[in-house]
Design a protein around this motif. Structure first.
Motif, mmCIF file in Angstrom:
data_model
loop_
_atom_site.group_PDB
_atom_site.id
_atom_site.type_symbol
_atom_site.label_atom_id
_atom_site.label_comp_id
_atom_site.label_asym_id
_atom_site.label_seq_id
_atom_site.Cartn_x
_atom_site.Cartn_y
_atom_site.Cartn_z
ATOM 1 N N UNK A 75 0.811 -1.257 -0.052
ATOM 2 C CA UNK A 75 0.030 -0.039 -0.152
ATOM 3 C C UNK A 75 0.869 1.215 -0.004
ATOM 4 N N UNK A 76 0.424 2.173 -0.585
ATOM 5 C CA UNK A 76 -1.040 2.393 -1.180
ATOM 6 C C UNK A 76 -1.034 2.394 -2.475
ATOM 7 N N UNK A 77 0.158 2.187 -3.417
ATOM 8 C CA UNK A 77 0.176 2.145 -4.862
ATOM 9 C C UNK A 77 0.612 1.015 -5.638
ATOM 10 N N UNK A 78 1.349 0.132 -5.028
ATOM 11 C CA UNK A 78 1.930 -0.902 -5.663
ATOM 12 C C UNK A 78 1.312 -2.096 -5.681
ATOM 13 N N UNK A 79 1.270 -2.741 -7.010
ATOM 14 C CA UNK A 79 0.282 -3.950 -7.009
ATOM 15 C C UNK A 79 0.675 -4.920 -8.123
ATOM 16 N N UNK A 80 0.698 -5.881 -8.056
ATOM 17 C CA UNK A 80 1.030 -7.080 -9.285
ATOM 18 C C UNK A 80 0.280 -8.273 -9.173
ATOM 19 N N UNK A 81 -0.502 -8.776 -10.357
ATOM 20 C CA UNK A 81 -0.838 -10.104 -10.174
ATOM 21 C C UNK A 81 -0.421 -10.774 -11.564
ATOM 22 N N UNK A 82 -0.158 -12.097 -11.384
ATOM 23 C CA UNK A 82 0.036 -12.662 -12.635
ATOM 24 C C UNK A 82 -0.582 -14.157 -12.491
ATOM 25 N N UNK A 83 -1.059 -14.943 -13.610
ATOM 26 C CA UNK A 83 -1.425 -16.208 -13.828
ATOM 27 C C UNK A 83 -0.968 -16.773 -14.967
ATOM 28 N N UNK A 84 -1.118 -17.994 -15.107
ATOM 29 C CA UNK A 84 -0.780 -18.643 -16.294
ATOM 30 C C UNK A 84 -1.514 -20.113 -16.644
ATOM 31 N N UNK A 85 -1.720 -20.843 -17.649
ATOM 32 C CA UNK A 85 -2.303 -22.003 -17.750
ATOM 33 C C UNK A 85 -1.015 -23.069 -17.812
ATOM 34 N N UNK A 86 -1.086 -23.943 -16.727
ATOM 35 C CA UNK A 86 -0.038 -24.960 -16.951
ATOM 36 C C UNK A 86 -0.155 -25.787 -18.339
ATOM 37 N N UNK A 87 1.161 -25.811 -18.803
ATOM 38 C CA UNK A 87 1.152 -26.679 -20.027
ATOM 39 C C UNK A 87 0.869 -25.658 -21.252
ATOM 40 N N UNK A 88 0.499 -24.307 -20.936
ATOM 41 C CA UNK A 88 0.351 -23.363 -22.202
ATOM 42 C C UNK A 88 1.477 -22.338 -22.176
ATOM 43 N N UNK A 99 2.174 3.633 -8.588
ATOM 44 C CA UNK A 99 1.578 5.136 -8.454
ATOM 45 C C UNK A 99 0.238 5.081 -9.261
ATOM 46 N N UNK A 100 0.106 6.287 -10.203
ATOM 47 C CA UNK A 100 -1.000 6.147 -10.978
ATOM 48 C C UNK A 100 -1.136 5.462 -12.017
ATOM 49 N N UNK A 101 0.092 4.578 -12.527
ATOM 50 C CA UNK A 101 -0.011 3.986 -13.775
ATOM 51 C C UNK A 101 -0.419 2.611 -13.726
ATOM 52 N N UNK A 110 -0.163 -10.516 -27.623
ATOM 53 C CA UNK A 110 1.040 -9.984 -27.136
ATOM 54 C C UNK A 110 1.223 -8.499 -27.202
ATOM 55 N N UNK A 111 0.547 -7.794 -26.499
ATOM 56 C CA UNK A 111 0.356 -6.549 -26.322
ATOM 57 C C UNK A 111 0.140 -6.078 -24.970
ATOM 58 N N UNK A 112 0.705 -4.875 -24.609
ATOM 59 C CA UNK A 112 0.583 -4.035 -23.286
ATOM 60 C C UNK A 112 -0.526 -2.909 -23.328
ATOM 61 N N UNK A 113 -1.608 -3.031 -22.688
ATOM 62 C CA UNK A 113 -2.524 -2.043 -22.659
ATOM 63 C C UNK A 113 -2.261 -1.360 -21.589
ATOM 64 N N UNK A 114 -3.045 -0.003 -21.133
ATOM 65 C CA UNK A 114 -3.276 0.689 -20.269
ATOM 66 C C UNK A 114 -4.504 1.129 -19.828
ATOM 67 N N UNK A 115 -5.333 0.202 -19.028
ATOM 68 C CA UNK A 115 -6.502 0.359 -18.635
ATOM 69 C C UNK A 115 -6.737 1.834 -17.869
ATOM 70 N N UNK A 116 -7.968 2.030 -17.684
ATOM 71 C CA UNK A 116 -8.103 3.512 -16.837
ATOM 72 C C UNK A 116 -7.781 3.251 -15.112
ATOM 73 N N UNK A 117 -7.899 1.960 -14.699
ATOM 74 C CA UNK A 117 -8.053 1.854 -13.421
ATOM 75 C C UNK A 117 -7.598 0.525 -12.992
#
Length: 245
Positions: A75-88, A99-101, A110-117
């Motif tokens: 807290x208050x601004x840092x976060x990361x989540x990752x998942x994958x499918x086993x075998x793929x 921060x705000x990004x 295969x592209x990075x996006x920037x959602x609003x929240x």
């Protein structure tokens, strides 16, 4: 001669009272869920690693899909989540904020996006992750991550206490969006250790079992909160470049 029965009666009454009071102090399902919600919403740091295993049952037989995941938050601004499918090898999905990004990565396209929240970023990952992108973040950040949370279960009741590895757990049996669910909550720190659920469809049934290895309020290695999209990893390996998002 008549005083002996009276002495026995006076001793027996406090003993019965103590037994009743002990039973009354056992936490109810609602109290356990409330304590769980408070633990997640008030912790300062959080990490987990886990696995969602979905079993599909139909007339054609049984198939299984395994999705490992990991979460990190300061807290208050840092976060990361990752998942994958086993075998793929082309299934990796990342949702990240600093921060705000907010940025996301999915191997599909295969592209990075920037959602609003952050909420929008996690919403995009919720379905394909089998819900693991939403379940714990919704407890950690209920004001930012909308949708049904584990606290929105209905008809909740205490099940038998269970052992999950080295951890003694309460179990809460309830309905979640009409489907049966069992939540295993650590008796010591009120963190979720396991969730079992079942959904019935017209032609098949799914059984989900999600396990968690959570840690709160401990120092987190900063590298766990780097974006680390696959294209960054490959460039850094090739050219020795350092990335800061």
């Amino acid at each position: 001669m008549s005083s002996a029965p009276l002495v026995v009666l006076l001793i027996a009454i406090p003993m019965l009272g103590c037994h009743r009071d002990t039973g009354d102090r056992l936490p109810t399902a609602s109290q356990i869920l409330d304590r769980m919600a408070t633990t997640y919403s008030e912790c300062q740091t959080y990490t987990d690693s886990g696995t969602l295993t979905t079993t599909y049952l139909s007339d054609e037989g049984e198939t299984r899909e395994v999705k490992p995941f990991a979460t990190a938050m300061i807290r208050p601004h840092q976060f990361r989540f990752e998942f994958s499918v086993e075998g793929d090898s082309q299934s990796r999905y990342i949702v990240w904020r600093d921060q705000g990004q907010v940025r996301t990565w999915w191997d599909v396209g295969r592209q990075s996006k920037q959602p609003g929240s952050l909420g929008l970023g996690l919403a995009g990952a919720t379905g394909v992750s089998g819900g693991s992108a939403h379940t714990i973040p919704a407890l950690l950040m209920p004001r930012e991550v909308g949708g049904r949370a584990l606290t929105d279960v209905t008809k909740a009741k205490r099940g038998d206490d269970q052992q999950h590895g080295d951890h003694a757990c309460f179990t809460i049996e309830a309905l979640f969006s009409g489907d049966p669910i069992t939540i295993w909550i650590d008796q010591k720190n009120y963190l979720v250790r396991r969730i079992d659920s079942r959904s019935e469809f017209e032609d098949f049934t799914t059984q989900d079992s999600t396990t968690y290895d959570p840690v709160i309020n401990e120092t987190i290695d900063p590298s766990l909160l780097n974006f680390r999209a696959p294209w960054q990893d490959s460039l850094q390996e090739s050219f020795g470049m350092k990335w800061f998002w």
